[in-house]
Scaffold this active site. Sequence first.
Site, PDB file in Angstrom:
ATOM      1  N   LYS A 174       0.837  -1.283  -0.024  1.00 13.70           N
ATOM      2  CA  LYS A 174       0.086   0.008  -0.050  1.00 13.70           C
ATOM      3  C   LYS A 174       1.043   1.240  -0.114  1.00 13.70           C
ATOM      4  CE  LYS A 174      -1.932   2.545   3.167  1.00 13.70           C
ATOM      5  NZ  LYS A 174      -1.487   3.791   2.315  1.00 13.70           N
ATOM      6  N   CYS A 282      13.994  10.647   5.231  1.00 13.55           N
ATOM      7  CA  CYS A 282      14.022  10.623   6.857  1.00 13.55           C
ATOM      8  C   CYS A 282      15.419  10.923   7.581  1.00 13.55           C
ATOM      9  CB  CYS A 282      13.557   9.063   6.796  1.00 13.55           C
ATOM     10  SG  CYS A 282      14.460   8.180   5.864  1.00 13.55           S
ATOM     11  N   GLU A 378      10.920  16.113  14.515  1.00 17.96           N
ATOM     12  CA  GLU A 378      10.962  15.980  13.011  1.00 17.96           C
ATOM     13  C   GLU A 378      10.414  17.164  12.598  1.00 17.96           C
ATOM     14  OE1 GLU A 378       9.256  12.788  10.765  1.00 17.96           O
ATOM     15  OE2 GLU A 378      11.201  12.308  10.154  1.00 17.96           O
TER      16      GLU A 378
HETATM   17  P1  NAD Z   1       2.511   8.365   7.914  1.00 13.65           P
HETATM   18  O1  NAD Z   1       2.849   7.517   9.149  1.00 13.65           O
HETATM   19  O2  NAD Z   1       1.559   9.375   7.940  1.00 13.65           O
HETATM   20  O3  NAD Z   1       2.125   7.407   6.846  1.00 13.65           O
HETATM   21  C1  NAD Z   1       2.898   6.187   6.342  1.00 13.65           C
HETATM   22  C2  NAD Z   1       1.868   5.312   5.728  1.00 13.65           C
HETATM   23  O4  NAD Z   1       1.112   4.416   6.733  1.00 13.65           O
HETATM   24  C3  NAD Z   1       0.969   5.804   4.501  1.00 13.65           C
HETATM   25  O5  NAD Z   1       0.820   4.714   3.501  1.00 13.65           O
HETATM   26  C4  NAD Z   1      -0.386   5.911   5.390  1.00 13.65           C
HETATM   27  O6  NAD Z   1      -1.598   5.891   4.672  1.00 13.65           O
HETATM   28  C5  NAD Z   1      -0.219   4.629   6.307  1.00 13.65           C
HETATM   29  N1  NAD Z   1      -0.947   4.667   7.577  1.00 13.65           N
HETATM   30  C6  NAD Z   1      -1.310   5.588   8.092  1.00 13.65           C
HETATM   31  N2  NAD Z   1      -2.004   5.448   9.389  1.00 13.65           N
HETATM   32  C7  NAD Z   1      -1.993   4.013   9.253  1.00 13.65           C
HETATM   33  C8  NAD Z   1      -2.584   3.160   9.998  1.00 13.65           C
HETATM   34  N3  NAD Z   1      -3.165   3.195  11.381  1.00 13.65           N
HETATM   35  N4  NAD Z   1      -2.225   1.458   9.830  1.00 13.65           N
HETATM   36  C9  NAD Z   1      -1.647   1.178   8.860  1.00 13.65           C
HETATM   37  N5  NAD Z   1      -1.158   2.232   7.910  1.00 13.65           N
HETATM   38  C10 NAD Z   1      -1.480   3.615   8.192  1.00 13.65           C
HETATM   39  O7  NAD Z   1       3.784   9.047   7.163  1.00 13.65           O
HETATM   40  P2  NAD Z   1       4.028   9.935   6.133  1.00 13.65           P
HETATM   41  O8  NAD Z   1       3.450  11.130   6.468  1.00 13.65           O
HETATM   42  O9  NAD Z   1       3.472   9.217   4.972  1.00 13.65           O
HETATM   43  O10 NAD Z   1       5.414   9.956   6.017  1.00 13.65           O
HETATM   44  C11 NAD Z   1       6.327  10.856   6.488  1.00 13.65           C
HETATM   45  C12 NAD Z   1       6.920  10.187   7.895  1.00 13.65           C
HETATM   46  O11 NAD Z   1       7.741   8.821   7.156  1.00 13.65           O
HETATM   47  C13 NAD Z   1       7.893  10.997   8.346  1.00 13.65           C
HETATM   48  O12 NAD Z   1       8.009  10.868   9.718  1.00 13.65           O
HETATM   49  C14 NAD Z   1       9.480  10.196   7.872  1.00 13.65           C
HETATM   50  O13 NAD Z   1      10.289  10.465   8.997  1.00 13.65           O
HETATM   51  C15 NAD Z   1       9.055   8.861   7.773  1.00 13.65           C
HETATM   52  N6  NAD Z   1       9.967   8.248   7.196  1.00 13.65           N
HETATM   53  C16 NAD Z   1      10.899   7.311   7.713  1.00 13.65           C
HETATM   54  C17 NAD Z   1      11.783   6.648   6.762  1.00 13.65           C
HETATM   55  C18 NAD Z   1      12.871   5.612   7.156  1.00 13.65           C
HETATM   56  O14 NAD Z   1      13.295   4.848   6.468  1.00 13.65           O
HETATM   57  N7  NAD Z   1      13.122   5.638   8.730  1.00 13.65           N
HETATM   58  C19 NAD Z   1      11.866   6.778   5.146  1.00 13.65           C
HETATM   59  C20 NAD Z   1      11.165   7.768   4.947  1.00 13.65           C
HETATM   60  C21 NAD Z   1      10.232   8.459   5.735  1.00 13.65           C
END
Ligand code: NAD
Length: 494
Positions: A174, A282, A378
Amino acid sequence: MSGFETRLLIGGEQAAGTGPALAVENPATEETLAEVALPAGEQVDAAVAAAREAARDWAAMPAIERGELLHEVAKRLRDRADEIGRVMTLEGGKPLIENTDEVGWTAAAFDYYAEIGRNFAGRVIPSIESTQLALVLKEPMGVVGCIVPWNYPLLLLAWKLAPALAAGNTTVCKPSELTPLSTLMLADCFDHMPPGVVNLLAGAGDVGARIVADERVDCVAFTGSVETGKAIARVCADRIARINLELGGKDPFIVCEDVAANVDVAARGGAWAAYLNAGQVCTSAERFYVMEPVYDDFLQAFVDHTDTLVVGDPLDAETDIGPLVSADQRQRVSAQVEAAVSAGATLVRGGEGRDRGHFFTPAVVTGAPDETDLLREETFGPVAPIVRVRSLDEAIELANSTRFGLGANVYTRDLGNVVRCMREIKAGTVWFNDPLTDNDAAPFGGMKQSGLGRELGQEGLEAFQETKHVHIETQIAPKEWWYPYGGGGPPSGA
Ligand code: NAD
């Protein structure tokens, strides 16, 4: 509003979703690019069922054959790099050059795991007795749910999907609700594989949550925010499902005084680490700790370099920095900078917007108090807070002072500094003099609240394998430690 692939891939069939419509926005223009019909709950369940159904045969396929199919995925990705990169740019706002690079890295991850996956299936361990054989088998887990964010939609998917498949698992994937189009385009890259091995969905947190809660999903591999990661961990804890979490970061960037002669290079490297993908990485450098003797020169070089950067249309080859991904994301970044300024910080450069698009010009901030969110939570935007420090001790202490531990950068050629930073900084990756460089063979992930588990490298394959101990006795004979404890010898006939 057409020309984009909006169909889902479920059990080898491409089909429109039967749930609500999702509008996908171009963050550079705020225009709607396409509408994706999202999966209804039964379609999410059907994707999991298809993955379950395919799991047995896929696990039984010789690893070398799976590897060949994964190499073919890599080839198809490379053949379509320009087309896919363009759609990634339209929906995500990252400059085109970075997106075509991302498709290349995505392909490289498939090639890497195609080979790693046929190289290792466990080990032989010394047995307890000479008539025995003892093995440690590495087996597939079953069905892996892969849930990813929008900032590197294909690369972060590949870091889960490629090793999960190579290890013999089937998958339900997803993408983020902000960037589904590039992922749905990948259906063609998987149509040589058995149906159900890769399923591609779309949707927001509710679709993700349905995948996570499904008892038939054995492992959830997630990249995203700490808060969502915790919510997923809670649900998975209830049924002891496997998890791999790659979460947020607040990476420090330390500049030591011994780089005085190369301070311009350190400033350019720092600006790239802070502003790459408009700071939506990230492992973006989000806090600069610069030693007193080089602070003024570093700051000047950083600001001068920032002034040369081109903010604009991400499809334009001259553009260095595109828009942020959404209005919400821009609002969060802007609010964090404003709060720091209200607390006494100085906005030396940047922070400006445009009439159209979620642009935020790269910002340099000095004098931010240490307790402000700008130095603790962040940011995920193109903001470089630069802090003066008196010693390496102070820099390391500050570097370790947040709840995050994803990456860290250090500029120094002093061997003593290298060894201290390498040992004392709590982070999953420490880069010296070459910020943010990935290596497929190097495990990637976070300490503390930045995550659980690792992607890439051998560790990234083992994240999708269960471990089984097999103990084989080649003789059928009673053991002296069996009953009866009180003597009396073996039963007659033994
Ligand atoms: P997010 O947590 O809002 O969403 C990430 C994904 O999770 C999306 O596909 C979203 O639809 C899904 N999601 C949301 N709620 C969910 C739930 N309850 N159950 C299952 N899936 C759910 O994050 P975002 O805003 O899309 O991305 C930004 C974040 O990602 C930042 O905090 C960033 O640091 C992190 N990130 C981490 C890395 C890493 O490798 N550590 C890499 C890139 C981004």
